[in-house]
Design an enzyme around this catalytic site. Structure first.
Site, PDB file in Angstrom:
ATOM      1  N   GLU A 276       1.641  -9.593   6.764  1.00 49.50           N
ATOM      2  CA  GLU A 276       2.115  -8.983   7.655  1.00 49.50           C
ATOM      3  C   GLU A 276       2.807  -9.939   9.130  1.00 49.50           C
ATOM      4  O   GLU A 276       2.389 -10.042  10.305  1.00 49.50           O
ATOM      5  CB  GLU A 276       2.260  -7.694   8.316  1.00 49.50           C
ATOM      6  CG  GLU A 276       2.644  -6.881   7.069  1.00 49.50           C
ATOM      7  CD  GLU A 276       2.003  -5.107   7.430  1.00 49.50           C
ATOM      8  OE1 GLU A 276       1.787  -4.678   8.122  1.00 49.50           O
ATOM      9  OE2 GLU A 276       2.825  -4.053   6.597  1.00 49.50           O
TER      10      GLU A 276
ATOM     11  N   ASP B 255       1.678   8.658   7.282  1.00 49.13           N
ATOM     12  CA  ASP B 255       2.571   7.524   7.283  1.00 49.13           C
ATOM     13  C   ASP B 255       2.438   7.365   5.277  1.00 49.13           C
ATOM     14  O   ASP B 255       2.909   8.426   4.623  1.00 49.13           O
ATOM     15  CB  ASP B 255       2.403   6.051   6.982  1.00 49.13           C
ATOM     16  CG  ASP B 255       2.969   4.743   6.043  1.00 49.13           C
ATOM     17  OD1 ASP B 255       3.488   5.002   5.613  1.00 49.13           O
ATOM     18  OD2 ASP B 255       1.887   4.373   6.158  1.00 49.13           O
TER      19      ASP B 255
ATOM     20  N   GLU C  43      -3.561   5.401  12.560  1.00 47.71           N
ATOM     21  CA  GLU C  43      -2.756   6.046  11.650  1.00 47.71           C
ATOM     22  C   GLU C  43      -3.435   6.280  10.316  1.00 47.71           C
ATOM     23  O   GLU C  43      -4.467   5.409   9.534  1.00 47.71           O
ATOM     24  CB  GLU C  43      -1.212   5.032  11.222  1.00 47.71           C
ATOM     25  CG  GLU C  43      -0.438   5.487  10.482  1.00 47.71           C
ATOM     26  CD  GLU C  43       0.411   3.768   9.878  1.00 47.71           C
ATOM     27  OE1 GLU C  43       1.010   2.667  11.043  1.00 47.71           O
ATOM     28  OE2 GLU C  43       1.202   4.336   8.461  1.00 47.71           O
TER      29      GLU C  43
ATOM     30  N   HIS D 145       8.687  -1.150   9.712  1.00 50.95           N
ATOM     31  CA  HIS D 145       8.689  -2.058   8.345  1.00 50.95           C
ATOM     32  C   HIS D 145       7.965  -2.347   7.421  1.00 50.95           C
ATOM     33  O   HIS D 145       6.933  -0.961   7.242  1.00 50.95           O
ATOM     34  CB  HIS D 145       8.412  -4.314   9.545  1.00 50.95           C
ATOM     35  CG  HIS D 145       6.833  -3.796   9.078  1.00 50.95           C
ATOM     36  ND1 HIS D 145       6.272  -5.076   9.303  1.00 50.95           N
ATOM     37  CD2 HIS D 145       5.985  -2.781   9.579  1.00 50.95           C
ATOM     38  CE1 HIS D 145       4.982  -5.042   9.611  1.00 50.95           C
ATOM     39  NE2 HIS D 145       4.717  -3.856   9.768  1.00 50.95           N
TER      40      HIS D 145
ATOM     41  N   SER E  69       1.219  -0.849   0.170  1.00 48.79           N
ATOM     42  CA  SER E  69       0.014  -0.281   0.109  1.00 48.79           C
ATOM     43  C   SER E  69       1.028   1.566  -0.352  1.00 48.79           C
ATOM     44  O   SER E  69       1.382   1.464   1.416  1.00 48.79           O
ATOM     45  CB  SER E  69      -0.824   0.155   1.818  1.00 48.79           C
ATOM     46  OG  SER E  69      -0.459   0.059   2.266  1.00 48.79           O
TER      47      SER E  69
ATOM     48  N   GLU F  23      -4.661  -2.623   9.550  1.00 49.91           N
ATOM     49  CA  GLU F  23      -3.927  -3.187  10.650  1.00 49.91           C
ATOM     50  C   GLU F  23      -4.626  -2.928  11.708  1.00 49.91           C
ATOM     51  O   GLU F  23      -5.106  -1.867  12.351  1.00 49.91           O
ATOM     52  CB  GLU F  23      -2.610  -2.668  10.463  1.00 49.91           C
ATOM     53  CG  GLU F  23      -1.581  -2.714   9.266  1.00 49.91           C
ATOM     54  CD  GLU F  23      -0.422  -2.281   9.084  1.00 49.91           C
ATOM     55  OE1 GLU F  23      -0.130  -1.775  10.357  1.00 49.91           O
ATOM     56  OE2 GLU F  23       0.658  -2.066   8.169  1.00 49.91           O
TER      57      GLU F  23
ATOM     58  N   LYS G   7       9.437   4.832   7.021  1.00 48.83           N
ATOM     59  CA  LYS G   7       9.911   3.647   6.396  1.00 48.83           C
ATOM     60  C   LYS G   7      11.395   4.198   5.761  1.00 48.83           C
ATOM     61  O   LYS G   7      11.194   5.118   4.617  1.00 48.83           O
ATOM     62  CB  LYS G   7       9.167   3.513   5.423  1.00 48.83           C
ATOM     63  CG  LYS G   7       7.753   2.930   6.248  1.00 48.83           C
ATOM     64  CD  LYS G   7       6.589   2.813   5.534  1.00 48.83           C
ATOM     65  CE  LYS G   7       5.499   2.069   5.938  1.00 48.83           C
ATOM     66  NZ  LYS G   7       4.488   2.340   5.171  1.00 48.83           N
TER      67      LYS G   7
ATOM     68  N   HIS H 285      -3.420  -6.311   2.473  1.00 53.23           N
ATOM     69  CA  HIS H 285      -2.721  -6.484   3.045  1.00 53.23           C
ATOM     70  C   HIS H 285      -2.915  -8.379   2.998  1.00 53.23           C
ATOM     71  O   HIS H 285      -2.914  -9.343   4.257  1.00 53.23           O
ATOM     72  CB  HIS H 285      -1.869  -6.644   4.572  1.00 53.23           C
ATOM     73  CG  HIS H 285      -0.584  -5.486   3.951  1.00 53.23           C
ATOM     74  ND1 HIS H 285      -0.542  -4.788   5.072  1.00 53.23           N
ATOM     75  CD2 HIS H 285      -0.474  -4.801   2.876  1.00 53.23           C
ATOM     76  CE1 HIS H 285       0.486  -3.634   4.934  1.00 53.23           C
ATOM     77  NE2 HIS H 285       0.442  -3.901   3.142  1.00 53.23           N
TER      78      HIS H 285
ATOM     79  N   LYS I  91       6.655  -0.478  14.619  1.00 60.22           N
ATOM     80  CA  LYS I  91       6.020  -1.436  13.693  1.00 60.22           C
ATOM     81  C   LYS I  91       6.106  -2.145  13.497  1.00 60.22           C
ATOM     82  O   LYS I  91       7.078  -1.923  11.298  1.00 60.22           O
ATOM     83  CB  LYS I  91       5.694   0.012  13.414  1.00 60.22           C
ATOM     84  CG  LYS I  91       3.302  -0.971  12.554  1.00 60.22           C
ATOM     85  CD  LYS I  91       2.577   0.190  12.030  1.00 60.22           C
ATOM     86  CE  LYS I  91       2.747   0.392  10.521  1.00 60.22           C
ATOM     87  NZ  LYS I  91       1.973   0.514   9.681  1.00 60.22           N
TER      88      LYS I  91
ATOM     89  N   ASP J 145      -3.752   1.173  11.602  1.00 67.21           N
ATOM     90  CA  ASP J 145      -4.001   1.867  10.487  1.00 67.21           C
ATOM     91  C   ASP J 145      -4.606   1.604   9.321  1.00 67.21           C
ATOM     92  O   ASP J 145      -4.677   0.208   8.882  1.00 67.21           O
ATOM     93  CB  ASP J 145      -2.131   1.281   9.712  1.00 67.21           C
ATOM     94  CG  ASP J 145      -1.783   1.667   8.522  1.00 67.21           C
ATOM     95  OD1 ASP J 145      -2.497   2.616   8.628  1.00 67.21           O
ATOM     96  OD2 ASP J 145      -0.427   1.083   8.405  1.00 67.21           O
TER      97      ASP J 145
HETATM   98  P1  PGA Z   1       3.215  -1.018   2.502  1.00 66.32           P
HETATM   99  O1  PGA Z   1       2.092  -0.973   4.232  1.00 66.32           O
HETATM  100  O2  PGA Z   1       4.423  -1.608   3.521  1.00 66.32           O
HETATM  101  O3  PGA Z   1       2.376  -2.200   1.826  1.00 66.32           O
HETATM  102  O4  PGA Z   1       3.007  -0.178   2.743  1.00 66.32           O
HETATM  103  C1  PGA Z   1       2.529  -0.704   5.908  1.00 66.32           C
HETATM  104  C2  PGA Z   1       1.991   0.883   5.989  1.00 66.32           C
HETATM  105  O5  PGA Z   1       0.726   0.890   5.321  1.00 66.32           O
HETATM  106  O6  PGA Z   1       2.466   0.837   7.298  1.00 66.32           O
HETATM  107 ZN    ZN Z   2       0.360   2.541   6.903  1.00 66.07          ZN
END
Ligand code: PGA
Ligand code: ZN
Length: 432
Positions: A211, A315, A290, A368, A42, A168, A340, A159, A391, A249
Protein backbone atom coordinates in the site's frame (compact mmCIF):
# COMPACT_ATOMS: atom_id res chain seq x y z
CA UNK A 1 -35.66 7.37 -21.58
CA UNK A 2 -31.94 6.64 -21.55
CA UNK A 3 -31.00 2.96 -21.78
CA UNK A 4 -27.96 0.74 -21.43
CA UNK A 5 -26.81 -0.14 -24.94
CA UNK A 6 -23.52 -1.92 -24.33
CA UNK A 7 -21.56 -3.48 -21.49
CA UNK A 8 -18.05 -4.66 -22.18
CA UNK A 9 -15.33 -6.01 -19.88
CA UNK A 10 -11.69 -6.91 -20.44
CA UNK A 11 -9.02 -8.43 -18.25
CA UNK A 12 -6.44 -5.92 -16.93
CA UNK A 13 -3.85 -6.01 -14.13
CA UNK A 14 -4.03 -4.59 -10.61
CA UNK A 15 -1.21 -2.97 -8.61
CA UNK A 16 0.25 -6.37 -7.66
CA UNK A 17 0.22 -7.51 -11.28
CA UNK A 18 -2.75 -9.82 -10.77
CA UNK A 19 -5.66 -9.89 -13.22
CA UNK A 20 -8.83 -7.91 -12.55
CA UNK A 21 -11.68 -6.45 -14.60
CA UNK A 22 -12.11 -3.18 -16.48
CA UNK A 23 -15.76 -2.80 -17.41
CA UNK A 24 -17.42 -0.11 -19.53
CA UNK A 25 -21.13 0.62 -19.55
CA UNK A 26 -22.39 2.65 -22.52
CA UNK A 27 -25.78 4.41 -22.50
CA UNK A 28 -28.02 5.27 -25.44
CA UNK A 29 -26.84 8.92 -25.38
CA UNK A 30 -23.20 7.72 -25.63
CA UNK A 31 -22.45 8.41 -21.95
CA UNK A 32 -19.75 5.96 -20.86
CA UNK A 33 -18.96 4.86 -17.33
CA UNK A 34 -16.05 2.63 -16.42
CA UNK A 35 -14.86 0.74 -13.36
CA UNK A 36 -11.76 -1.23 -12.38
CA UNK A 37 -12.12 -3.71 -9.54
CA UNK A 38 -9.70 -3.88 -6.58
CA UNK A 39 -8.64 -7.01 -4.67
CA UNK A 40 -7.54 -7.72 -1.08
CA UNK A 41 -4.73 -9.84 0.38
CA UNK A 42 -5.85 -10.06 4.00
CA UNK A 43 -9.40 -10.87 2.98
CA UNK A 44 -12.15 -11.66 5.48
CA UNK A 45 -13.54 -15.19 5.27
CA UNK A 46 -17.10 -13.90 4.83
CA UNK A 47 -16.28 -11.56 1.92
CA UNK A 48 -18.09 -11.81 -1.41
CA UNK A 49 -16.30 -14.25 -3.71
CA UNK A 50 -14.05 -13.17 -6.57
CA UNK A 51 -14.37 -15.51 -9.54
CA UNK A 52 -10.89 -16.59 -10.66
CA UNK A 53 -10.07 -19.06 -13.42
CA UNK A 54 -7.77 -21.49 -11.60
CA UNK A 55 -5.31 -23.55 -13.63
CA UNK A 56 -1.86 -22.42 -14.70
CA UNK A 57 -2.57 -19.10 -16.38
CA UNK A 58 -1.59 -16.19 -14.05
CA UNK A 59 -1.06 -18.77 -11.30
CA UNK A 60 -4.80 -19.46 -11.31
CA UNK A 61 -5.72 -15.81 -10.81
CA UNK A 62 -7.03 -15.07 -14.31
CA UNK A 63 -10.49 -13.52 -14.56
CA UNK A 64 -11.52 -14.58 -18.08
CA UNK A 65 -14.58 -16.41 -16.74
CA UNK A 66 -15.69 -13.29 -14.84
CA UNK A 67 -15.06 -11.18 -17.97
CA UNK A 68 -17.15 -13.60 -20.03
CA UNK A 69 -19.97 -13.43 -17.48
CA UNK A 70 -20.05 -9.64 -17.82
CA UNK A 71 -19.99 -9.76 -21.60
CA UNK A 72 -22.70 -12.41 -21.94
CA UNK A 73 -25.12 -13.19 -19.06
CA UNK A 74 -24.87 -9.81 -17.32
CA UNK A 75 -24.79 -7.66 -20.48
CA UNK A 76 -27.85 -9.41 -21.92
CA UNK A 77 -29.87 -9.07 -18.72
CA UNK A 78 -29.00 -5.42 -18.06
CA UNK A 79 -30.12 -4.06 -21.43
CA UNK A 80 -33.67 -3.61 -20.11
CA UNK A 81 -32.71 -2.07 -16.75
CA UNK A 82 -33.00 1.68 -15.98
CA UNK A 83 -29.39 2.84 -15.49
CA UNK A 84 -30.55 5.90 -13.54
CA UNK A 85 -31.88 3.75 -10.70
CA UNK A 86 -28.93 2.24 -8.86
CA UNK A 87 -31.41 0.22 -6.83
CA UNK A 88 -32.89 -1.33 -9.98
CA UNK A 89 -29.40 -1.95 -11.40
CA UNK A 90 -28.19 -3.73 -8.28
CA UNK A 91 -31.41 -5.68 -7.77
CA UNK A 92 -31.14 -6.95 -11.33
CA UNK A 93 -27.50 -7.93 -10.75
CA UNK A 94 -28.37 -9.72 -7.50
CA UNK A 95 -31.18 -11.55 -9.29
CA UNK A 96 -28.66 -13.11 -11.69
CA UNK A 97 -26.60 -14.85 -9.00
CA UNK A 98 -28.37 -16.70 -6.23
CA UNK A 99 -25.19 -18.13 -4.69
CA UNK A 100 -24.31 -16.94 -1.16
CA UNK A 101 -21.18 -14.94 -1.94
CA UNK A 102 -21.92 -14.06 -5.61
CA UNK A 103 -19.34 -16.65 -6.60
CA UNK A 104 -21.35 -18.02 -9.51
CA UNK A 105 -20.98 -14.97 -11.77
CA UNK A 106 -18.25 -13.53 -9.55
CA UNK A 107 -18.54 -10.61 -7.12
CA UNK A 108 -15.75 -9.00 -9.17
CA UNK A 109 -17.88 -9.25 -12.34
CA UNK A 110 -21.03 -7.98 -10.61
CA UNK A 111 -19.28 -5.08 -8.84
CA UNK A 112 -17.64 -3.87 -12.04
CA UNK A 113 -21.06 -3.41 -13.64
CA UNK A 114 -22.60 -1.88 -10.51
CA UNK A 115 -19.85 0.77 -10.29
CA UNK A 116 -19.57 1.44 -14.02
CA UNK A 117 -23.33 1.95 -14.36
CA UNK A 118 -23.27 4.54 -11.54
CA UNK A 119 -20.44 6.33 -13.36
CA UNK A 120 -22.38 6.24 -16.66
CA UNK A 121 -25.55 7.57 -15.00
CA UNK A 122 -23.58 10.47 -13.49
CA UNK A 123 -22.18 11.29 -16.95
CA UNK A 124 -25.66 11.19 -18.48
CA UNK A 125 -26.94 13.61 -15.85
CA UNK A 126 -23.83 15.77 -16.33
CA UNK A 127 -23.00 15.40 -12.68
CA UNK A 128 -19.78 14.57 -10.91
CA UNK A 129 -19.84 11.02 -9.55
CA UNK A 130 -19.77 12.20 -5.90
CA UNK A 131 -22.76 14.49 -6.58
CA UNK A 132 -24.67 11.70 -8.25
CA UNK A 133 -24.00 9.27 -5.39
CA UNK A 134 -24.86 11.89 -2.77
CA UNK A 135 -28.08 13.24 -4.24
CA UNK A 136 -29.48 10.40 -6.35
CA UNK A 137 -28.31 7.24 -4.61
CA UNK A 138 -27.94 8.29 -0.98
CA UNK A 139 -30.64 10.94 -1.24
CA UNK A 140 -28.82 13.31 1.10
CA UNK A 141 -28.53 17.13 0.92
CA UNK A 142 -25.86 18.99 -1.06
CA UNK A 143 -23.36 19.60 1.76
CA UNK A 144 -19.97 18.00 1.63
CA UNK A 145 -17.35 16.99 4.14
CA UNK A 146 -13.97 15.93 2.79
CA UNK A 147 -12.25 13.05 4.55
CA UNK A 148 -9.28 12.95 6.91
CA UNK A 149 -6.74 10.82 5.04
CA UNK A 150 -5.80 7.82 7.19
CA UNK A 151 -2.50 7.30 5.46
CA UNK A 152 -0.66 4.03 5.97
CA UNK A 153 3.00 5.08 6.14
CA UNK A 154 4.52 1.81 7.40
CA UNK A 155 3.24 -1.52 6.04
CA UNK A 156 3.43 -4.81 7.95
CA UNK A 157 1.53 -8.09 8.28
CA UNK A 158 0.34 -9.55 4.97
CA UNK A 159 1.39 -6.41 3.07
CA UNK A 160 5.16 -6.44 3.68
CA UNK A 161 7.88 -8.97 4.42
CA UNK A 162 9.02 -7.69 7.81
CA UNK A 163 8.77 -8.54 11.50
CA UNK A 164 5.78 -6.30 12.23
CA UNK A 165 2.59 -8.19 13.13
CA UNK A 166 0.43 -5.06 12.79
CA UNK A 167 -0.56 -4.62 9.15
CA UNK A 168 -0.90 -0.83 8.90
CA UNK A 169 0.61 2.11 10.76
CA UNK A 170 -1.37 5.21 9.84
CA UNK A 171 -1.16 8.94 10.41
CA UNK A 172 -4.24 11.18 10.57
CA UNK A 173 -3.62 14.92 10.08
CA UNK A 174 -6.50 16.14 12.25
CA UNK A 175 -5.12 19.59 13.04
CA UNK A 176 -5.46 20.90 9.49
CA UNK A 177 -8.08 23.23 8.03
CA UNK A 178 -8.69 21.59 4.66
CA UNK A 179 -8.04 18.42 2.71
CA UNK A 180 -5.21 19.93 0.60
CA UNK A 181 -3.39 21.03 3.78
CA UNK A 182 -3.95 17.60 5.29
CA UNK A 183 -2.50 15.87 2.24
CA UNK A 184 0.51 18.17 2.32
CA UNK A 185 1.07 17.20 5.96
CA UNK A 186 0.82 13.50 5.07
CA UNK A 187 3.33 13.87 2.25
CA UNK A 188 5.79 15.86 4.37
CA UNK A 189 5.68 13.36 7.23
CA UNK A 190 5.98 10.44 4.78
CA UNK A 191 9.06 11.91 3.07
CA UNK A 192 10.71 12.75 6.39
CA UNK A 193 9.92 9.31 7.81
CA UNK A 194 11.58 7.74 4.75
CA UNK A 195 14.75 9.77 5.19
CA UNK A 196 14.83 8.99 8.93
CA UNK A 197 14.40 5.26 8.32
CA UNK A 198 17.17 5.18 5.71
CA UNK A 199 19.49 7.03 8.08
CA UNK A 200 18.82 4.60 10.90
CA UNK A 201 18.37 1.30 9.07
CA UNK A 202 20.10 1.75 5.72
CA UNK A 203 18.89 1.91 2.13
CA UNK A 204 16.72 -1.23 2.38
CA UNK A 205 14.35 0.86 4.49
CA UNK A 206 13.30 2.90 1.46
CA UNK A 207 11.43 -0.03 -0.07
CA UNK A 208 7.66 0.04 0.17
CA UNK A 209 4.92 -2.53 0.83
CA UNK A 210 1.68 -3.24 -1.04
CA UNK A 211 0.00 0.00 0.00
CA UNK A 212 2.99 2.29 -0.59
CA UNK A 213 4.03 2.59 3.07
CA UNK A 214 7.65 1.86 4.00
CA UNK A 215 8.39 -1.84 4.25
CA UNK A 216 9.57 -1.44 7.86
CA UNK A 217 13.01 -2.89 7.29
CA UNK A 218 14.92 -2.80 10.59
CA UNK A 219 11.84 -2.21 12.73
CA UNK A 220 11.45 -4.96 15.31
CA UNK A 221 8.25 -4.06 17.14
CA UNK A 222 5.06 -2.01 17.18
CA UNK A 223 6.65 0.67 19.37
CA UNK A 224 9.69 0.90 17.05
CA UNK A 225 7.28 1.83 14.24
CA UNK A 226 5.38 4.34 16.41
CA UNK A 227 8.64 5.96 17.59
CA UNK A 228 9.88 6.37 14.01
CA UNK A 229 6.61 8.02 12.97
CA UNK A 230 6.47 10.34 15.99
CA UNK A 231 10.06 11.43 15.29
CA UNK A 232 9.13 12.27 11.70
CA UNK A 233 6.02 14.23 12.72
CA UNK A 234 8.10 16.33 15.14
CA UNK A 235 10.96 16.79 12.71
CA UNK A 236 8.66 18.38 10.13
CA UNK A 237 7.33 20.69 12.83
CA UNK A 238 3.88 19.23 13.45
CA UNK A 239 2.63 18.44 16.95
CA UNK A 240 1.80 14.81 17.69
CA UNK A 241 -1.72 14.57 19.13
CA UNK A 242 -2.73 18.17 18.26
CA UNK A 243 -1.87 18.12 14.54
CA UNK A 244 -1.38 14.45 13.78
CA UNK A 245 -2.66 11.34 15.55
CA UNK A 246 -1.87 7.69 14.92
CA UNK A 247 -4.01 4.77 13.84
CA UNK A 248 -3.39 1.08 13.28
CA UNK A 249 -5.08 -1.67 11.35
CA UNK A 250 -4.00 -4.68 13.38
CA UNK A 251 -5.69 -7.07 10.89
CA UNK A 252 -5.31 -9.46 13.82
CA UNK A 253 -6.47 -12.58 11.95
CA UNK A 254 -3.05 -12.40 10.30
CA UNK A 255 -1.17 -13.10 13.56
CA UNK A 256 -3.71 -15.34 15.29
CA UNK A 257 -2.65 -18.97 15.55
CA UNK A 258 -3.80 -21.76 17.84
CA UNK A 259 -5.81 -19.42 20.04
CA UNK A 260 -2.96 -16.95 20.61
CA UNK A 261 -1.91 -13.65 19.06
CA UNK A 262 1.75 -13.75 18.03
CA UNK A 263 3.04 -10.21 18.28
CA UNK A 264 6.37 -8.57 19.15
CA UNK A 265 7.89 -11.88 20.27
CA UNK A 266 4.99 -12.71 22.59
CA UNK A 267 1.98 -15.00 22.49
CA UNK A 268 -1.01 -13.15 23.91
CA UNK A 269 -4.53 -14.30 24.73
CA UNK A 270 -7.41 -11.89 23.92
CA UNK A 271 -7.45 -9.97 27.26
CA UNK A 272 -3.66 -9.59 27.09
CA UNK A 273 -3.89 -8.24 23.54
CA UNK A 274 -6.63 -5.85 24.66
CA UNK A 275 -4.32 -4.55 27.41
CA UNK A 276 -1.49 -4.29 24.85
CA UNK A 277 -3.67 -1.84 22.86
CA UNK A 278 -4.73 0.04 25.99
CA UNK A 279 -1.07 0.49 26.95
CA UNK A 280 -0.32 1.83 23.46
CA UNK A 281 -3.19 4.31 23.86
CA UNK A 282 -1.57 5.53 27.10
CA UNK A 283 1.92 5.94 25.60
CA UNK A 284 1.11 7.32 22.14
CA UNK A 285 -1.50 9.57 20.51
CA UNK A 286 -3.29 6.49 19.18
CA UNK A 287 -6.83 7.33 18.08
CA UNK A 288 -7.83 4.38 15.94
CA UNK A 289 -7.54 0.61 16.12
CA UNK A 290 -8.99 -1.42 13.25
CA UNK A 291 -9.63 -5.17 13.54
CA UNK A 292 -8.00 -5.54 16.98
CA UNK A 293 -8.96 -9.24 17.15
CA UNK A 294 -9.42 -12.05 14.67
CA UNK A 295 -12.35 -11.89 12.31
CA UNK A 296 -14.92 -13.95 14.23
CA UNK A 297 -14.34 -12.81 17.81
CA UNK A 298 -17.30 -10.50 18.29
CA UNK A 299 -17.12 -10.77 22.10
CA UNK A 300 -13.49 -9.57 22.23
CA UNK A 301 -14.33 -6.60 19.98
CA UNK A 302 -17.23 -5.74 22.31
CA UNK A 303 -15.08 -5.99 25.42
CA UNK A 304 -12.40 -3.68 23.99
CA UNK A 305 -14.94 -1.17 22.60
CA UNK A 306 -16.54 -0.94 26.05
CA UNK A 307 -13.21 -0.21 27.73
CA UNK A 308 -11.75 2.33 25.30
CA UNK A 309 -12.60 5.84 24.20
CA UNK A 310 -10.83 5.60 20.84
CA UNK A 311 -12.27 4.58 17.50
CA UNK A 312 -12.63 0.82 17.03
CA UNK A 313 -13.13 0.03 13.34
CA UNK A 314 -14.53 -3.27 12.11
CA UNK A 315 -13.28 -4.56 8.76
CA UNK A 316 -12.71 -8.32 8.46
CA UNK A 317 -15.30 -8.69 11.24
CA UNK A 318 -18.11 -7.08 9.23
CA UNK A 319 -16.90 -7.30 5.59
CA UNK A 320 -19.29 -4.47 4.56
CA UNK A 321 -22.14 -6.99 4.71
CA UNK A 322 -25.42 -5.44 5.99
CA UNK A 323 -26.41 -8.59 7.90
CA UNK A 324 -23.09 -8.85 9.70
CA UNK A 325 -22.97 -5.08 10.26
CA UNK A 326 -26.36 -5.43 12.02
CA UNK A 327 -24.94 -8.10 14.31
CA UNK A 328 -21.87 -5.99 15.13
CA UNK A 329 -24.09 -3.00 15.94
CA UNK A 330 -26.37 -5.12 18.16
CA UNK A 331 -23.37 -6.52 20.02
CA UNK A 332 -21.63 -3.10 20.19
CA UNK A 333 -18.56 -4.73 18.67
CA UNK A 334 -17.05 -1.45 17.45
CA UNK A 335 -17.94 2.17 16.81
CA UNK A 336 -16.95 2.65 13.15
CA UNK A 337 -17.33 0.62 9.97
CA UNK A 338 -14.71 0.08 7.30
CA UNK A 339 -16.47 0.12 3.93
CA UNK A 340 -15.00 -1.71 0.94
CA UNK A 341 -17.40 -2.06 -1.96
CA UNK A 342 -15.74 -5.21 -3.26
CA UNK A 343 -16.25 -7.01 0.06
CA UNK A 344 -19.98 -7.10 -0.64
CA UNK A 345 -20.19 -6.71 -4.44
CA UNK A 346 -22.74 -3.99 -5.24
CA UNK A 347 -22.84 -0.24 -4.63
CA UNK A 348 -26.35 -0.46 -3.13
CA UNK A 349 -25.43 -3.07 -0.54
CA UNK A 350 -22.33 -1.11 0.48
CA UNK A 351 -24.50 1.97 0.91
CA UNK A 352 -27.03 -0.04 2.92
CA UNK A 353 -24.20 -1.05 5.29
CA UNK A 354 -23.10 2.59 5.58
CA UNK A 355 -26.64 3.74 6.35
CA UNK A 356 -27.05 1.05 8.99
CA UNK A 357 -23.78 2.11 10.60
CA UNK A 358 -24.75 5.78 10.61
CA UNK A 359 -28.18 5.09 12.05
CA UNK A 360 -26.49 3.36 15.00
CA UNK A 361 -24.18 6.35 15.53
CA UNK A 362 -21.16 4.64 13.93
CA UNK A 363 -19.06 6.54 11.43
CA UNK A 364 -17.99 5.02 8.14
CA UNK A 365 -14.47 4.86 6.74
CA UNK A 366 -14.35 4.29 2.98
CA UNK A 367 -11.38 2.12 2.06
CA UNK A 368 -9.17 0.91 -0.78
CA UNK A 369 -7.82 -2.66 -1.03
CA UNK A 370 -4.18 -3.66 -0.96
CA UNK A 371 -4.50 -4.67 -4.63
CA UNK A 372 -5.69 -1.50 -6.39
CA UNK A 373 -6.03 0.14 -9.79
CA UNK A 374 -6.24 3.73 -10.97
CA UNK A 375 -9.99 3.71 -10.30
CA UNK A 376 -11.04 6.61 -8.02
CA UNK A 377 -14.62 5.57 -7.23
CA UNK A 378 -13.83 5.42 -3.50
CA UNK A 379 -12.75 9.08 -3.40
CA UNK A 380 -16.14 10.10 -4.76
CA UNK A 381 -17.92 7.68 -2.44
CA UNK A 382 -16.15 9.10 0.61
CA UNK A 383 -17.24 12.65 -0.29
CA UNK A 384 -20.77 11.44 -1.11
CA UNK A 385 -21.06 9.79 2.31
CA UNK A 386 -19.33 12.80 3.95
CA UNK A 387 -18.37 10.68 6.93
CA UNK A 388 -14.99 12.35 7.18
CA UNK A 389 -12.48 9.50 6.85
CA UNK A 390 -10.80 7.64 3.98
CA UNK A 391 -8.19 4.91 4.07
CA UNK A 392 -6.23 4.77 0.85
CA UNK A 393 -2.59 4.07 1.60
CA UNK A 394 0.60 6.06 1.56
CA UNK A 395 1.10 9.12 -0.65
CA UNK A 396 3.15 6.90 -2.98
CA UNK A 397 2.50 4.81 -6.11
CA UNK A 398 -0.18 6.02 -8.50
CA UNK A 399 -2.71 3.36 -7.44
CA UNK A 400 -2.86 5.20 -4.06
CA UNK A 401 -2.03 8.76 -5.12
CA UNK A 402 -4.78 8.81 -7.77
CA UNK A 403 -7.37 8.62 -4.97
CA UNK A 404 -5.78 11.56 -3.17
CA UNK A 405 -5.49 13.54 -6.40
CA UNK A 406 -9.18 12.98 -7.12
CA UNK A 407 -9.96 14.40 -3.67
CA UNK A 408 -7.86 17.48 -4.53
CA UNK A 409 -9.83 17.79 -7.75
CA UNK A 410 -13.13 17.50 -5.85
CA UNK A 411 -11.95 20.23 -3.46
CA UNK A 412 -11.35 22.46 -6.48
CA UNK A 413 -14.66 21.53 -8.13
CA UNK A 414 -16.44 22.56 -4.93
CA UNK A 415 -14.48 25.83 -4.85
CA UNK A 416 -13.21 24.86 -1.41
CA UNK A 417 -16.82 24.88 -0.17
CA UNK A 418 -16.54 21.67 1.82
CA UNK A 419 -15.82 20.89 5.43
CA UNK A 420 -12.75 19.21 6.90
CA UNK A 421 -13.41 17.28 10.10
CA UNK A 422 -10.21 18.12 12.07
CA UNK A 423 -10.06 16.83 15.64
CA UNK A 424 -13.79 16.13 15.50
CA UNK A 425 -13.29 13.49 12.85
CA UNK A 426 -15.20 10.81 14.74
CA UNK A 427 -18.44 12.79 14.98
CA UNK A 428 -18.19 15.52 12.33
CA UNK A 429 -20.31 13.45 9.90
CA UNK A 430 -23.35 13.90 12.11
CA UNK A 431 -23.78 17.48 10.82
CA UNK A 432 -23.86 16.27 7.22
P1 PGA B 1 -6.62 -6.00 2.14
O1 PGA B 1 -6.15 -5.08 3.35
O2 PGA B 1 -7.11 -5.15 1.05
O3 PGA B 1 -5.39 -6.79 1.82
O4 PGA B 1 -7.73 -6.87 2.70
C1 PGA B 1 -6.77 -3.89 3.71
C2 PGA B 1 -7.33 -3.93 5.11
O5 PGA B 1 -7.22 -4.95 5.82
O6 PGA B 1 -7.91 -2.95 5.55
ZN1 ZN C 1 -8.38 -3.91 7.60
Amino acid sequence: MVEITRIHAIEILDSRGNPTLLTKVVLSDESVGEAKVPSGASTGIHEAVELRDGGKRFGGKGVTRAVKNVNTTIAEAMISVNPLSQKAVDEALLGLDSSKGKGELGANAILSVSMATAAAAAKHLQMELFEYLRTKVLDRPVRYLQPVPMSNVINGGAHAGNELAIQEFMILPIGMKSFPEALRCVSEVYQTLGKGMIKKYGRMAKHVGDEGGYCGFGLKSTTDAFDAIIRAIEEVGYRPKKDVVLGIDAAASGFFENGKYHIDGEQLDPPELRDFYINLERSYPLSIVEDPFEEESFADFTDYTRRTKIQVITDDLTVSNPQIVKRAIDEKAGNALLLKVNQIGTVSEAIESAKLANSAGWSVVVSHRSGETSDTFISDLSVALSNGQIKTGAPARSDRVEKYNRLLEIYDLLGGECGYPSSEFRIAWRKY
